[in-house]
Scaffold this motif. Structure first.
Motif, PDB file in Angstrom:
ATOM      1  N   ARG A  42      38.197  45.625  31.910  1.00 22.78           N
ATOM      2  CA  ARG A  42      38.437  46.169  33.185  1.00 22.78           C
ATOM      3  C   ARG A  42      37.586  45.785  34.303  1.00 22.78           C
ATOM      4  N   ASN A  43      36.145  45.622  33.760  1.00 27.11           N
ATOM      5  CA  ASN A  43      35.067  45.595  34.440  1.00 27.11           C
ATOM      6  C   ASN A  43      35.255  44.020  35.278  1.00 27.11           C
ATOM      7  N   TRP A  44      36.026  43.331  34.801  1.00 25.12           N
ATOM      8  CA  TRP A  44      36.231  41.964  35.489  1.00 25.12           C
ATOM      9  C   TRP A  44      37.633  41.810  36.010  1.00 25.12           C
ATOM     10  N   ALA A  45      38.346  42.801  36.323  1.00 24.54           N
ATOM     11  CA  ALA A  45      39.402  42.883  36.940  1.00 24.54           C
ATOM     12  C   ALA A  45      39.107  42.974  38.283  1.00 24.54           C
ATOM     13  N   PRO A  46      39.984  42.645  39.477  1.00 29.28           N
ATOM     14  CA  PRO A  46      39.834  43.005  40.694  1.00 29.28           C
ATOM     15  C   PRO A  46      39.898  44.419  41.078  1.00 29.28           C
ATOM     16  N   PHE A  47      38.811  45.005  41.872  1.00 26.41           N
ATOM     17  CA  PHE A  47      38.575  46.320  42.188  1.00 26.41           C
ATOM     18  C   PHE A  47      40.004  46.586  42.724  1.00 26.41           C
ATOM     19  N   GLN A  48      40.608  47.777  42.506  1.00 23.41           N
ATOM     20  CA  GLN A  48      41.659  48.438  42.950  1.00 23.41           C
ATOM     21  C   GLN A  48      41.911  48.648  44.405  1.00 23.41           C
ATOM     22  N   VAL A  49      40.605  48.754  45.062  1.00 21.80           N
ATOM     23  CA  VAL A  49      40.584  48.713  46.446  1.00 21.80           C
ATOM     24  C   VAL A  49      39.591  47.511  46.971  1.00 21.80           C
ATOM     25  N   ASP A  50      39.855  47.134  48.251  1.00 17.36           N
ATOM     26  CA  ASP A  50      38.938  46.093  48.735  1.00 17.36           C
ATOM     27  C   ASP A  50      37.573  46.851  49.022  1.00 17.36           C
ATOM     28  N   PRO A  51      36.452  46.467  48.317  1.00 15.30           N
ATOM     29  CA  PRO A  51      35.244  47.102  48.517  1.00 15.30           C
ATOM     30  C   PRO A  51      34.553  47.020  49.871  1.00 15.30           C
ATOM     31  N   ARG A  52      35.250  46.230  50.832  1.00  8.53           N
ATOM     32  CA  ARG A  52      34.887  46.076  52.216  1.00  8.53           C
ATOM     33  C   ARG A  52      35.273  47.182  52.781  1.00  8.53           C
ATOM     34  N   THR A  53      36.469  47.870  52.287  1.00 11.45           N
ATOM     35  CA  THR A  53      37.065  49.204  53.193  1.00 11.45           C
ATOM     36  C   THR A  53      36.553  50.280  52.820  1.00 11.45           C
ATOM     37  N   ILE A  54      35.573  50.416  51.768  1.00 12.76           N
ATOM     38  CA  ILE A  54      35.083  51.735  51.052  1.00 12.76           C
ATOM     39  C   ILE A  54      33.887  52.055  52.119  1.00 12.76           C
ATOM     40  N   ASP A  55      33.936  53.231  52.673  1.00 11.35           N
ATOM     41  CA  ASP A  55      32.742  53.492  53.910  1.00 11.35           C
ATOM     42  C   ASP A  55      31.634  54.241  52.939  1.00 11.35           C
ATOM     43  N   ALA A  56      31.798  54.708  51.950  1.00 11.23           N
ATOM     44  CA  ALA A  56      30.482  55.493  51.557  1.00 11.23           C
ATOM     45  C   ALA A  56      30.806  55.761  49.825  1.00 11.23           C
ATOM     46  N   LEU A 102      19.833  43.056  31.328  1.00 13.76           N
ATOM     47  CA  LEU A 102      20.379  43.116  29.808  1.00 13.76           C
ATOM     48  C   LEU A 102      21.536  42.127  30.055  1.00 13.76           C
ATOM     49  N   GLN A 103      22.448  42.177  30.978  1.00 14.20           N
ATOM     50  CA  GLN A 103      23.486  41.427  30.871  1.00 14.20           C
ATOM     51  C   GLN A 103      23.227  39.917  31.108  1.00 14.20           C
ATOM     52  N   GLU A 104      22.316  39.506  31.776  1.00 13.35           N
ATOM     53  CA  GLU A 104      21.746  38.145  31.866  1.00 13.35           C
ATOM     54  C   GLU A 104      21.343  37.636  30.587  1.00 13.35           C
ATOM     55  N   GLU A 105      20.376  38.317  29.850  1.00 14.09           N
ATOM     56  CA  GLU A 105      19.970  38.214  28.547  1.00 14.09           C
ATOM     57  C   GLU A 105      21.085  37.887  27.706  1.00 14.09           C
ATOM     58  N   ASP A 106      22.081  38.802  27.523  1.00 16.83           N
ATOM     59  CA  ASP A 106      23.041  38.675  26.722  1.00 16.83           C
ATOM     60  C   ASP A 106      23.955  37.594  27.046  1.00 16.83           C
ATOM     61  N   TYR A 109      21.786  34.774  25.508  1.00 21.67           N
ATOM     62  CA  TYR A 109      21.954  34.750  24.080  1.00 21.67           C
ATOM     63  C   TYR A 109      23.186  34.177  23.515  1.00 21.67           C
ATOM     64  N   ALA A 110      24.263  34.607  24.100  1.00 24.21           N
ATOM     65  CA  ALA A 110      25.723  34.057  23.637  1.00 24.21           C
ATOM     66  C   ALA A 110      25.934  32.821  23.939  1.00 24.21           C
ATOM     67  N   HIS A 111      25.297  32.216  25.067  1.00 22.24           N
ATOM     68  CA  HIS A 111      25.310  30.629  25.112  1.00 22.24           C
ATOM     69  C   HIS A 111      24.543  30.045  24.015  1.00 22.24           C
ATOM     70  N   ARG A 112      23.392  30.419  23.673  1.00 17.76           N
ATOM     71  CA  ARG A 112      22.245  29.841  22.856  1.00 17.76           C
ATOM     72  C   ARG A 112      22.883  29.937  21.480  1.00 17.76           C
ATOM     73  N   LYS A 113      23.694  31.036  21.082  1.00 17.86           N
ATOM     74  CA  LYS A 113      23.761  31.096  19.663  1.00 17.86           C
ATOM     75  C   LYS A 113      25.400  30.558  19.438  1.00 17.86           C
ATOM     76  N   GLU A 119      32.473  28.806  27.447  1.00 24.63           N
ATOM     77  CA  GLU A 119      31.406  27.943  27.299  1.00 24.63           C
ATOM     78  C   GLU A 119      30.200  28.246  27.995  1.00 24.63           C
ATOM     79  N   ASN A 120      30.357  28.947  29.222  1.00 23.00           N
ATOM     80  CA  ASN A 120      29.212  29.201  29.916  1.00 23.00           C
ATOM     81  C   ASN A 120      29.321  30.866  30.283  1.00 23.00           C
ATOM     82  N   PRO A 121      28.956  31.761  29.467  1.00 21.23           N
ATOM     83  CA  PRO A 121      29.030  33.019  29.698  1.00 21.23           C
ATOM     84  C   PRO A 121      28.162  33.692  30.941  1.00 21.23           C
ATOM     85  N   GLU A 122      29.008  34.392  31.690  1.00 19.82           N
ATOM     86  CA  GLU A 122      28.329  34.802  32.742  1.00 19.82           C
ATOM     87  C   GLU A 122      28.081  36.426  32.812  1.00 19.82           C
TER      88      GLU A 122
END
Length: 453
Positions: A42-56, A102-106, A109-113, A119-122
């Motif tokens: 779910r973290n990778w799904a489009p956010f349900q509301v356009d983030p540009r329309t959230i004021d705070a 940590l996400q960058e490191e993971d 690591y996933a790419h190296r192993k 093919e290129n984990p982001e």
């Protein structure tokens, strides 16, 4: 005013609630999903509301399941202000960049192993993205009323869960309607945090239910730790405590040093192997007036703990075999340096792994406390031969009885209660407890459901 449930429904993670009127949108919490793969996606799904329309954005506390999506939100165009308590702001300065790192490191690591199907984990976001998000933060005192946007008045009151945690009170100044978000609620008799402050008014209450279907074990955590550490040291093993960097790590450090000072356990080297937990401990000690521990007790933690800061020191510690106590993040063994310790310690029955609280379904911690014979770490399966313990009584979440006690202490008579932030069964049982004990109308919302306030 309308309320839409964008996360934290049917699960204990990914908390996100959207308040809106015909002019403005305010997001309460912006959590990252953790746990089973279907939730993490779910973290990778489009956010349900356009983030540009959230004021705070208004935050209840600093834990990643309540704040971890903020860098991604900013990356997608959010440019409003992020409001929180002063301690939450300090902690987010630690937690968010660390999460990005940590996400960058993971990903590397996933790419190296070669154990990722990509093919290129982001990473979802980077350390740089996290620092960019921190530019939009603004901190507030408890009980200070402020307007994140015109027409919405917000106040924080202490929630007792971790340092800086708050219940969020939002009043629409035009309609005089108030909705209160409990956030994560602390214990009534926690070892280090004060109990959540009772609330006196809410037309609508959004209440957490992590432990909505159970009570905490009635065990003495000091005795349990005394037995575990003494027995493990006696057989020449290492005690590893996976711990949330904020709250749980400090509680465990306090207990271990207290037991050593009282002569109840042998004097062993105590290591805190988590840069994030180290910085969180320093913040915790600076804010000693907001919790139960005195400055002297904080100094006891600081002076007798070996803080493992560098990668080289962590690698060296992983290779050592002598009896010791190691506290390392994360609390559900979902990432971080604790994984390297687990790979070394799990195969040896002389060692002990001590979890301290709720383990979300799908996490390695959940698998181990429920008897898994092996767990997958960095693409390989590792046998679970070490002794596994779960000290549920150390949880920083109030159980259903403690939440009901908190609700009864105020003068609340809400028209509706929405029960969130719990697994499906826990949330529904909490709903029944509220109806039967308090006589209030309570329901469990659906994900993405929108209701009128």
């Amino acid at each position: 005013m309308k309320l839409r449930f964008l996360g934290g429904v049917g699960t204990v993670t990914g908390s996100r609630y959207l308040l809106s009127d015909d002019r403005h949108r305010v997001l309460v919490d912006c959590g990252m999903y953790q746990g089973v793969k279907t939730l993490r996606r779910r973290n990778w799904a489009p956010f349900q509301v356009d983030p540009r329309t959230i004021d705070a954005v208004v935050l209840t506390h600093a834990h990643i399941d309540h704040t971890g999506y903020l860098p991604a939100l900013v990356k997608q165009g959010f440019r409003g202000t992020i409001h929180c308590t002063r301690a939450t702001h300090e902690l987010c300065k630690v937690l968010l960049p660390d999460a990005g790192f940590l996400q960058e490191e993971d990903a590397r690591y996933a790419h190296r192993k070669k154990f990722s199907r990509h093919e290129n984990p982001e990473p979802l976001f980077t350390e740089k993205d996290a620092y960019e998000a921190l530019k939009y933060f603004e901190s507030r005192h408890y009980h200070e009323s402020f307007e994140p946007v015109p027409g919405f008045s917000v106040t924080f009151t202490p929630a007792g869960h971790i340092l800086g945690s708050a219940c969020v009170h939002v009043t629409h100044t035009g309609h005089r309607r108030t909705v209160v978000f409990s956030g994560d609620l602390g214990r009534q008799d926690d070892l280090i945090m004060r109990p959540p402050e009772p609330i006196d008014h809410a037309d609508v209450l959004v209440c957490e239910s992590t432990y909505g279907d159970r009570r905490h074990a009635d065990t003495d955590p000091e005795k349990a730790l005394t037995d575990i550490i003494s027995q493990t040291a006696g057989r020449g093993g290492v005690v590893l405590m996976p711990a949330f960097a904020v709250g749980r790590a400090q509680m465990l450090l306090y207990l271990v040093h207290k037991l050593m000072a009282e002569g109840r356990i042998p004097k062993l080297p105590v290591y805190l192997n988590s840069p994030m937990a180290i910085r969180a401990t320093e913040i915790f000690c600076r804010h000693h007036k907001e919790h139960r521990l005195s400055q002297t007790q904080c100094e006891l933690i600081d002076e007798n703990t070996v803080f493992v800061r560098s990668v080289e020191e962590s690698i060296e510690l992983t290779g050592r075999k002598f009896p010791a106590v190691i506290i390392s993040a994360s609390g559900m063994a979902s990432g971080g340096r604790v994984l390297h310790h687990l790979k070394t310690l799990l195969p040896n029955p002389r060692n002990s792994i001590v979890f301290a609280g709720f383990q979300a379904p799908g996490t390695r911690g959940d698998a181990m406390v429920n008897g898994a014979e092996s767990v997958k770490i960095h693409g390989e399966y590792w046998p679970v031969k070490a002794q596994i313990h779960n000290l549920d009584s150390l949880s920083a979440h109030g159980d259903y009885e403690e939440i009901l006690t908190w609700l009864e202490k105020g003068s609340l008579k809400p028209e509706r209660v929405y029960v969130t932030h719990g697994e499906m069964v826990a949330a529904d049982v909490m709903r029944k407890h509220i109806r039967e004990r308090l006589g209030w109308h309570a329901e469990v919302p659906e994900l993405f459901e929108e209701v009128d306030i």
